[in-house]
Structures are given as C-alpha cells and as structure tokens.
Scaffold this motif. Structure first.
Motif, short mmCIF file in Angstrom:
data_model
loop_
_atom_site.label_atom_id
_atom_site.label_comp_id
_atom_site.label_asym_id
_atom_site.label_seq_id
_atom_site.Cartn_x
_atom_site.Cartn_y
_atom_site.Cartn_z
N THR A 679 -8.43 0.68 0.52
CA THR A 679 -7.60 -0.24 0.91
C THR A 679 -8.00 -1.67 0.68
OG1 THR A 679 -8.03 0.06 3.04
CG2 THR A 679 -6.27 1.60 2.51
N GLY A 697 3.40 2.53 3.57
CA GLY A 697 2.90 2.02 5.03
C GLY A 697 1.58 1.35 5.05
N THR A 698 0.77 1.73 4.03
CA THR A 698 -0.73 1.33 4.17
C THR A 698 -0.93 -0.29 3.82
OG1 THR A 698 -1.46 3.41 3.53
CG2 THR A 698 -3.07 1.69 3.02
N THR A 699 -1.51 -0.91 4.53
CA THR A 699 -1.93 -2.18 4.48
C THR A 699 -3.02 -2.49 3.36
OG1 THR A 699 -1.05 -3.08 6.40
CG2 THR A 699 -2.60 -4.62 5.46
N THR A 701 -5.81 -5.25 1.59
CA THR A 701 -6.50 -6.32 1.95
C THR A 701 -7.19 -7.00 0.55
OG1 THR A 701 -6.97 -5.71 3.93
CG2 THR A 701 -8.08 -7.49 3.14
N PHE A 736 -3.07 -10.11 2.94
CA PHE A 736 -2.70 -8.89 3.31
C PHE A 736 -1.27 -8.20 2.64
CE2 PHE A 736 -5.27 -10.70 6.54
CZ PHE A 736 -6.41 -9.76 6.46
N TRP A 737 -1.22 -7.40 2.04
CA TRP A 737 -0.04 -6.87 1.58
C TRP A 737 0.34 -5.33 2.00
CZ3 TRP A 737 0.96 -2.43 -1.44
CH2 TRP A 737 2.29 -2.51 -2.11
N THR A 738 1.43 -5.07 2.83
CA THR A 738 1.77 -3.81 3.15
C THR A 738 2.96 -3.08 2.35
OG1 THR A 738 1.39 -4.38 5.40
CG2 THR A 738 2.56 -2.56 5.36
N LYS A 741 7.30 1.79 3.83
CA LYS A 741 6.93 2.64 4.73
C LYS A 741 7.64 3.98 4.17
CE LYS A 741 6.41 -0.09 8.99
NZ LYS A 741 6.78 -0.19 10.48
#
Length: 778
Positions: A679, A697-699, A701, A736-738, A741
C-alpha cells in the motif's frame, strides 16, 4: 553430527549431543555475562525488541540531528552480542515497531533478525530472511489469526554445530531499509584459547570494535549526510542536499555528487554528540574488529594517523597475516580484524590520534567525500571535543606510498598493477592487495574443493538483476514449502535445477516465457543443488559484472562462506557470453579462467569488479534455502537476489529442519513487490512504473520528500500510456488515495496515476502507477 537441543526458558539447561554421543551441559545465563569466557559452555540469553524512536536520547543520537530511527533496545547500533566458542546463543526477539515509519522502499512495520555470517547448519529457520526462511514478524500486539511465528521469536545458534567459529559477525534486520535506519549491531564470538596466528599476546577486547555506517537525511530522503562509528558522528557547517536524480543515481550505485548547503543544525559550542573513543597503552598489540554495516554503494576507507596495522581475518575467517598496511576498504557487509601495534614514541602532551574513515558518494572517481573519525587515545593525550570534520575532509588525503587492502575494484589500472601473491608478504611492497591474492592459513585439500558439482554463470546488468531475473517471493517461505502441497509448477519459480552427484550432476534451466533479451523478468529465482553429508561436492558460481561504470556489487551468501578461487578485470566491454568463451573454449577445454586451489581465501561478501568477474566455490553441506544477494540495500530490495537451495524437501524426505515454524501456510503479510510495499508507492524520478492490487477501502500512500512532484488521477489507460497530464503544479508528499469501499459495478476496478511535472516528462521518466481494486488480489 547429531544435535539434540532444548529451547525453553532462562531457567533451563540445554544439552548438545556430540558425534560420540556425550552430552555437553550448557548453563543458562544472561547474555550480558557471556563476554568473559569460562571453562564451561553456556546458553547465553538476550532479550531484544525493535522500536521506532527518535534520535533524541543517549545511545542513539547518531550525528546530532533528530529524526526517526529504528533501534534495538533503544540503541544504535544495537547492544553488542559477545559470546565465546562453545556457547549457544538465544535471542528472544519482539517486534515493538509502532506508528507508521515510511521507509524509502515502502516496507511495512514487519521485521526479522539475521545473524550475518552464521551458517545456521541445524537451524536454517533462524536465518531471518522474510519469505525465504520464515514469515516476517508482525508488531507485538497485532493479534491476528494468521500469525505464523512463535512469540517471542527464538533466534539463535549453537557455536558447536551451527557453523559459527570464533570471529567477527554482525546482526541486522533483513526487511526493507530497516538496517539503513539503525537496525543493526555487532556480534562477536571470542576464541577461548591463545590467538594462534601471531606469536605475541594481544589485547583482544570486543569493546575495540568499529561498526561503520553512512547516515541519511531521513528514512525517506536518501541523501547521505554523515558517517557513523559505533553510532556516533557529527556534521559541520555544510550538509549534503540532493534532488531525485542525484538520489536515484546514488541508490542505483552509479554515484552522485550532492549539493552542499548551510547546516541549520550546526552549533559549534553545543554539540550533542561526540566521536567514539578508544583508549590504548604504549607497547601493546591491540585487536580491532571493523564491521562494514554500510547500507548503499558507499565503500569506506579506514586509516589510523601515524600507525600501520596487520590484517588477520576477514568475514570471520582467519587469513594469512597481511602486515604494514596503511589503509583498508570495506563495502557493505564486509568485516576485517586488524592488529595495531601501539608505539612507545608518542607525544604525551599532544592530541589523540585520529582513526579516519572516508567514503565518496561519486564512485569511481573518488569525488564528493563524506568522512568521520574515532579517537585513538594514549595516556596523557588530550581530545579536542570541538573538532568536527569539514565538508572537504581536510587532512584525510593519504600521502604515497600506500599499501592498501581490499581497494574498491573499480579501476582496471589498479587491478593490473596490484601486488600479487606472494609478493605482498614483503612488508615494503607498495600497492593494492585484492581478495583473490589473499590466502587462508590452513591447508585445504585440492581434491576436496575440486569435487565440483557444476558451474553456474551469473551476470549482472544495468537493470540490477541476476541473469536478467529480478527476485520475487512466494507467500509461503521457500524453506517451509512441501512441493507436494505447494508444487513448483504452480508458482513463478525460475532458475536452475541440478540433480545427482558429481561427476553426473545434471542441470536444467527454466525461465518465464515473458523474458526477452531487452527486458528483465520478475520471478522466484532459485538455483537448486544437491546436498551431501559425505564426499561433499561444491558448486562453482562465476559472477560477471558486465558494466564498467556500475557498482562493484558486494555479493553476500547466506548459509556459509564461499572460497574465492578466481578474480579478473578487463579494459574492454564484457558479458557472460564472453566470459564463458574464455572459460570453456580453450586448450584445456574447461576451467580456463585462472583458478587458485592453493589455500584460497574464504569470504561471505565480495565486491565483484565492474567489467570483471569473481569465481567462488561453496561446499554443499548445509541443507536449506539460502538467499544470495547484493548487499547494497536498494539493490536487494528491488530484486538483485536469488535463492541457493541445497537439498530436498518432500513428503518422504527433508534435508533440513524447520524448527517451530509451520509449513505450507501463507504468511500473514504478503511479500512486497520490488519498489514499495503493498500500500505504499515511492514517488521519484526514474522509478519503475508501479502496479498495485488492493482491497476495497484501502488507502494507498504516494511517498516523496521534497516539493518537486504531484499525483494526478488520469481518466483512462490511453492518457496513462502516453503521459497526457495537464497539472504541472509541484507539491510536497505524501499523497493519499483511498480505493472505493464497494465494487458495485458503478466504479472502475483499475485506476491510473501520474506525475504531471515537466509537462509529462516526470511521467515518461517512470512516475506513474496503476492500481487495481479487487476483493481478492492475485
């Protein structure tokens, strides 16, 4: 040898069964008591924890600046481990890393512990390499049903049976850039008897150990700004700064000169650090141990004002003494033991002598130095506590004539004019002394080392690979795989498989179909060799460094030493085809490159000359899966590695021990792709295009340090391929990109990102990423 080991608590006793069947009881004692040898063997127990801290307390101040660090038991280097011949070591290890320390390679907060140089003959599961010998250790307190490791993890070895003779070793994390940020320390095994190489008694105090490392601006900004000796250093009025191009050139091993700017942390009247001090008496002979805990391609040279010295060991093994040396070079992972004769004729009212350590960020031209010192203090001498090295390293130039051990092999003229064996035995002979010309003191039978199983040719290239293959790792560590449950044909394993005993060993090679002459491949690179307990064969590896302007890659082998039987360098461009032609198409029809079988020197790390080769032979008596890699940290993290598998593992027979570890179960943490964690994407110019697969839903970096880049979400794959990016505004990281979900059919499952700086130039120079969002990633 048959070994019975009981690994329990501090109140127990361990017994080791020898070949005669007689048990040797080992009294369990705290490890800190093991630095003094006794008449009885002991089990020395240490408790270690690795933490993320700040360099704001004694024992880990480094160069005086406050930055994030990783420290064993709060120290940099970690606590020295000192034991004696016959002892057993147990390190109860806990991962206490908390917070989110972003490393330059994107590695997460998992970790391992590796004893560099220890063979681990009965405990290959204790070698400490993630996804090779074990699953990485998750931080303490992470209660996860898939945790695959005992707690605390019982790292260790038995000096009787695990291939751990007396000598100088070290330990470090084998995850990502953790050792770059402080996760390393000294490991010393003391001789019980009188030192055998020289007649004079010597003062052999493990406190006289120099652990050398370069230190960086931060964990994410890989500009080297200082050198540390035993964790201590200083920076003067000027400090290195650099941009992405300079950092990338440094990490790739090509060398770079950095920009000098004002050091805002410089306060000459208020230093928070001091240089390391060694106190000696005149008229004695002192043993100093020098450990190259170097992270990247920054070899370091050591010299001592007004003193010469004698080298007696390297990489934990004795060598025929090399006397009257003026200086010594070390690359990442190398160690040397030297003897220093202290003089009766010293200035009793003068300043202490400087032990000078210098390296050059611009190799091979020796431009742009970094330097530091330690003090060698005689009685009544004084130390100038206001002294700090300047940015030009004034006073570090060594006047001719020089008698240099292990010079960085990046100049053909130096190789051509070297002092060959046995001429270096004359103390007045001047020049460079290279590894292949050294000798082991004990005679090794030629019939033994010439019992050859096969020869492997491994070529480096500009893509920082072995034979165009860049290492990836399986979710089940190699050591813990039963092929019946985890068959090789269901993995992306590649490399050579050799079966049978000499002279009938047959090797076959399998590489991915996607490999081409102009593009490297990611795969699980394994060279499989037969194991034997009697009439043990050797495997020969010819390492070919085909780029004359590349790093002198320091190649390290786990699981034991190799013996250096040949080395060479050329003025012309070479490749493995040329080397094979010289070695095979000649009058003798085989082994036509020069080889020495007369007491060749043992090593576990060797610098391979650019535009040259090194020939090494390894005894196939240590069953297990052993990583074989470049010890430049950036190079191993992006895949310049392979696994040397010795022996078999199947349902009917297994040649190695897996200890307390589970077999055929995937690790809690998946193996990271080269260039960043699952990630995390390290965002820098000339990076390789990143590709990640994450759960909804994962962020994710995007990590960079200076205000030089940006991140843009692109509309489609066409814009991604052609770098059509309109936003040129520069910004500071991190970004940061998410991921969405839910994957409900209304959102894309693949997203495209690029840096827009330079009107698309940064994107075309590698700064783009593709992220897939899946409920199950493969």
């Amino acid at each position: 040898t048959t070994t019975t080991t009981t690994t329990t608590t501090k109140s127990t006793t361990t017994t080791t069964t020898t070949t005669t069947g007689s048990p040797i009881p080992k009294k369990t004692v705290p490890g800190e008591q093991c630095d003094i040898c006794t008449d009885y063997p002991r089990k020395c127990v240490f408790d270690f924890k690795l933490e993320m801290l700040k360099s704001d307390a004694d024992g880990r101040r480094a160069d005086g600046r406050i930055r994030s660090v990783l420290a064993y038991n709060g120290q940099i280097p970690g606590p020295p481990i000192v034991i004696c011949e016959g002892d057993e070591l147990l390190v109860n290890f806990k991962n206490n890393i908390t917070g989110n320390m972003t490393n330059v390679d994107g590695s997460s907060n998992v970790t391992t512990l590796h004893f560099h140089g220890i063979r681990e003959k009965t405990r290959p599961w204790s070698d400490g390499v993630p996804f090779v010998s074990q699953c990485p250790i998750t931080p303490e307190g992470q209660d996860h049903p898939k945790n695959r490791n005992p707690f605390p993890f019982p790292y260790g070895f038995n000096t009787d049976v695990d291939g751990a003779p007396a000598g100088t070793y070290w330990y470090h994390s084998h995850v990502g850039a953790q050792r770059t940020n402080g996760a390393y320390g000294a490991l010393i095994i003391k001789e019980k008897g009188t030192y055998a190489i020289v007649e004079e008694n010597i003062i052999d105090d493990p406190a006289n150990t120099l652990v050398l490392q370069e230190w960086y601006e931060s964990s994410t900004n890989q500009v080297p700004v200082s050198l540390l000796v035993n964790g201590n250093g200083r920076i003067g009025e000027l400090i290195n700064t650099g941009d992405d191009e300079q950092i990338t050139a440094h990490l790739k091993g090509k060398g770079a000169c950095f920009n000098l700017t004002e050091n805002k942390h410089f306060h000459p009247d208020n230093f928070t650090t001091n240089y390391t001090e060694f106190h000696v008496k005149p008229g004695y002979q002192y043993r100093f141990r020098v450990i190259g805990a170097i992270s990247q391609n920054l070899p370091l040279r050591l010299s001592i004002e007004n003193h010469t010295f004698t080298a007696i060991a390297m990489d934990s093994r004795n060598i025929q003494p090399v006397t009257n040396l003026t200086d010594l070079w070390l690359a990442a992972g190398e160690r040397y033991d030297i003897l220093v004769n202290t003089t009766e004729e010293y200035d009793q009212s003068g300043m202490a002598y400087k032990i000078k350590v210098i390296g050059y960020t611009d190799q091979p031209d020796n431009h742009c130095p970094l330097c530091t010192i330690a003090w060698l203090k005689y009685p009544k001498q004084y130390i100038d506590y206001t002294y700090v090295t300047d940015s030009a390293c004034t006073g570090f130039h060594l006047p001719s004539p020089l008698r240099t051990l292990n010079p960085v092999p990046n100049k053909y003229t130096a190789w051509k004019n070297r002092i060959k064996y046995p001429h270096w035995k004359y103390p007045s002979t001047i020049g460079g002394i290279f590894i292949a010309d050294l000798r082991e003191p004990k005679s090794k039978s030629k019939s033994t080392i010439t019992n050859l199983a096969n020869t492997q040719y491994i070529e480096f290239d500009g893509n920082i690979t072995f034979n165009g293959l860049r290492m990836s790792y399986p979710p089940v560590p190699f050591l813990l795989q039963y092929p019946f449950f985890y068959p090789a044909d269901k993995t992306d394993r590649c490399g050579s498989t050799c079966n049978g005993q000499p002279p009938k060993t047959k090797c076959t090679t399998k590489n991915p179909a996607t490999c081409t002459a102009n593009k490297y491949c990611n795969c699980q690179h394994v060279v499989k060799e037969p194991w034997a307990s009697v009439n043990v064969p050797w495997v020969e590896i010819v390492l070919v460094n085909n780029n004359k302007v590349a790093a002198a890659h320091p190649i390290h082998q786990h699981g034991g030493w190799y013996w250096v039987v040949g080395e060479g360098q050329f003025e012309i461009d070479i490749n493995s085809t040329y080397i094979k032609h010289l070695d095979q198409n000649c009058t003798a029809k085989k082994n036509c490159l020069p080889r020495n079988f007369d007491n060749p020197p043992p090593k576990d790390t060797i610098q391979v000359p650019p535009g040259g080769y090194a020939i090494i032979r390894t005894k196939l008596d240590n069953a297990g899966t052993w990583i074989f890699h470049c010890h430049i940290n950036y190079h191993v993290t992006i895949g310049m590695a392979m696994v040397l598998q010795v022996g078999e593992s199947n349902l009917k027979h297994q040649d190695w021990c897996t200890g307390p570890l589970e077999r055929n179960v995937e690790c809690e943490t998946p193996p990271p792709p080269p260039g960043g964690g699952p990630t995390t994407i390290n965002w820098y110019l000339n990076m390789e295009n990143a590709e990640r697969c994450v759960a909804p839903g994962t962020t994710v970096t995007f990590s960079w340090e200076k205000k030089d880049h940006n991140v843009n979400i692109l509309l489609n794959e066409k814009d991604y391929e052609h770098c059509i990016v309109k936003n040129t505004t520069k910004s500071s990281g991190d970004y940061f990109w998410t991921a969405p979900k839910e994957l409900d059919g209304t959102v894309p499952e693949t997203y495209y990102f690029a840096c827009g700086r330079g009107g698309g130039y940064h994107c075309m120079a590698g700064m783009k990423a593709k992220i897939h969002v899946r409920t199950a990633c493969t």
